[in-house]
Design a protein around this motif. Structure first.
Motif, short mmCIF file in Angstrom:
data_model
loop_
_atom_site.label_atom_id
_atom_site.label_comp_id
_atom_site.label_asym_id
_atom_site.label_seq_id
_atom_site.Cartn_x
_atom_site.Cartn_y
_atom_site.Cartn_z
N PRO A 212 0.82 -1.22 0.00
CA PRO A 212 0.00 0.00 0.00
C PRO A 212 0.85 1.26 0.00
O PRO A 212 1.90 1.31 0.65
CB PRO A 212 -0.80 -0.13 1.30
N LYS A 213 0.40 2.25 -0.73
CA LYS A 213 1.10 3.53 -0.80
C LYS A 213 0.31 4.65 -0.13
O LYS A 213 0.88 5.61 0.38
CB LYS A 213 1.39 3.91 -2.25
N SER A 214 -1.02 4.53 -0.16
CA SER A 214 -1.88 5.57 0.41
C SER A 214 -2.87 4.94 1.38
O SER A 214 -3.31 3.81 1.20
CB SER A 214 -2.63 6.30 -0.70
N ILE A 215 -3.22 5.71 2.41
CA ILE A 215 -4.09 5.21 3.48
C ILE A 215 -5.19 6.23 3.78
O ILE A 215 -4.91 7.43 3.92
CB ILE A 215 -3.30 4.94 4.76
N VAL A 216 -6.43 5.76 3.87
CA VAL A 216 -7.52 6.60 4.36
C VAL A 216 -7.81 6.16 5.79
O VAL A 216 -7.98 4.98 6.08
CB VAL A 216 -8.78 6.48 3.47
N VAL A 217 -7.82 7.14 6.70
CA VAL A 217 -8.05 6.87 8.12
C VAL A 217 -9.53 7.11 8.43
O VAL A 217 -10.04 8.22 8.25
CB VAL A 217 -7.18 7.78 9.01
N LEU A 218 -10.21 6.08 8.88
CA LEU A 218 -11.62 6.22 9.24
C LEU A 218 -11.76 6.75 10.66
O LEU A 218 -10.90 6.46 11.52
CB LEU A 218 -12.32 4.86 9.13
N PRO A 219 -12.80 7.53 10.94
CA PRO A 219 -13.03 7.98 12.31
C PRO A 219 -13.09 6.79 13.26
O PRO A 219 -13.81 5.82 12.99
CB PRO A 219 -14.39 8.70 12.23
N PRO A 220 -12.34 6.82 14.36
CA PRO A 220 -12.28 5.67 15.26
C PRO A 220 -13.61 5.37 15.94
O PRO A 220 -14.37 6.27 16.29
CB PRO A 220 -11.22 6.08 16.29
N THR B 201 -13.28 9.92 19.92
CA THR B 201 -13.17 9.69 18.48
C THR B 201 -12.29 10.73 17.81
O THR B 201 -11.32 10.39 17.11
CB THR B 201 -14.56 9.68 17.82
N TYR B 202 -12.60 12.00 18.03
CA TYR B 202 -11.83 13.04 17.34
C TYR B 202 -10.52 13.36 18.04
O TYR B 202 -9.56 13.81 17.40
CB TYR B 202 -12.69 14.30 17.17
N GLY B 203 -10.44 13.08 19.34
CA GLY B 203 -9.17 13.23 20.03
C GLY B 203 -8.14 12.27 19.46
O GLY B 203 -6.97 12.63 19.27
N MET B 204 -8.56 11.05 19.16
CA MET B 204 -7.66 10.05 18.58
C MET B 204 -7.46 10.29 17.08
O MET B 204 -6.35 10.18 16.56
CB MET B 204 -8.21 8.64 18.83
N LEU B 205 -8.55 10.61 16.37
CA LEU B 205 -8.48 10.81 14.92
C LEU B 205 -7.42 11.85 14.55
O LEU B 205 -6.67 11.67 13.59
CB LEU B 205 -9.84 11.23 14.38
N SER B 206 -7.37 12.93 15.31
CA SER B 206 -6.44 14.02 14.98
C SER B 206 -4.98 13.63 15.19
O SER B 206 -4.08 14.36 14.76
CB SER B 206 -6.77 15.24 15.84
#
Length: 222
Positions: free
Chosen positions: A39-47, A57-62
Motif C-alpha cells: 500500500p502507498k496511500s491510506i484513508v483513516v476512518l473515524p475511530p 473519536t476526534y481526540g484520537m483521529l487528529s
C-alpha cells in the motif's frame, strides 16, 4: 540427598529461565499479505469509541496521520475525509466502519483503510490521585481485496510520567488530587496521551509494528 537436590536445581534453573523467556516473547507478525499488497496511500476512518468519553473519536483521529506519514505513507487529510462522510449522510463511526471496502476505494482511491477502536480514553480517579489513560486497537485493510494487512494495539498513561515526591503529606496530596481532577474535567487531558498511543501503535520499525511505506528511506526494511 541435599547435594543431589542442589545439583538438580542448578540444572533446572537455566531451562526454566529460557522457557519463561520463550513464553513471554511475542510471536513474529506474518507480513505476507502486507508485503504483497504494497500500500502507498491510506484513508483513516473515524475511530470507534468504546469508552464513555465523547471526545475520544476526534481526540484520537487528529493524532493518527502523523506516525503514518512519518512511516512513509500518503495519508488522506482526515478533515476532508470526515467531511466527505458527513456530506454522504455518515456521521457515526460505526456506520462508517460498515461501509464496504469497495465503496471506500471508489470514493477515496486509497490503497488501504485504517480502522481504529478506542478502548480507553480519559481519567481514572482515586482518592489521592488521578491517571489519564488512552488505549486503542488498529487494523490496516487492503481496500482492493478486503484482506487484513496488519493489526496492532497500544496504550499510554500519564502515570508513566508522574513523579510523586510525597511533599505536603496527606493534606497536600488531597489538594493536589482535587486540583488535578478539576483540570482534567475541564480540559481534554487525554489528548496528549492519545498522541503517545498513536505513535506507539503506528510508528514503523518496531516489533510487530507497521511496515515502512514507499515514501520512507527505510522502505523495504523490516
Amino acid at each position: 540427598m541435599i547435594k543431589k537436590c542442589m545439583k538438580l536445581a542448578a540444572c533446572l534453573l537455566p531451562a526454566l529461565f529460557f522457557v519463561g523467556c520463550a513464553h513471554r516473547q511475542a510471536q513474529p507478525y506474518d507480513y505476507t499479505a502486507f508485503k504483497a499488497a504494497q500500500p502507498k496511500s491510506i484513508v483513516v476512518l473515524p475511530p470507534l469509541n468504546n469508552s464513555p468519553e465523547v471526545k475520544a473519536t476526534y481526540g484520537m483521529l487528529s493524532q493518527l496521520s502523523y506516525p503514518l506519514a512519518e512511516a512513509g505513507y500518503y495519508v488522506l487529510p482526515v478533515a476532508a475525509v470526515d467531511e466527505t462522510f458527513k456530506q454522504n449522510g455518515l456521521s457515526n463511526a460505526a456506520d462508517i466502519h460498515n461501509v464496504s471496502v469497495q465503496k471506500l476505494r471508489e470514493i477515496f482511491g486509497a490503497d488501504a483503510g485504517l480502522y481504529v477502536t478506542v478502548t480507553r480514553y480519559g481519567s481514572v480517579y482515586t482518592l489521592l490521585n488521578s491517571e489519564v489513560v488512552v488505549a486503542a486497537e488498529a487494523k490496516l485493510v487492503d481496500l482492493k481485496t478486503g484482506t487484513l494487512l496488519w493489526k496492532g494495539q497500544a496504550s499510554a498513561s500519564s502515570a508513566e510520567q508522574n513523579n510523586n515526591n510525597g511533599g505536603g503529606g496527606l493534606i497536600g496530596a488531597l489538594v493536589a488530587a482535587a486540583v488535578k481532577q478539576i483540570i482534567n474535567s475541564n480540559t481534554d487531558a487525554a489528548y496528549p496521551m492519545a498522541g503517545v498511543t498513536s505513535s506507539r501503535m503506528l510508528s514503523a520499525g518496531g516489533s510487530n509494528g507497521i511496515l515502512y511505506g514507499p515514501r520512507s528511506t527505510n522502505y523495504g526494511k523490516p
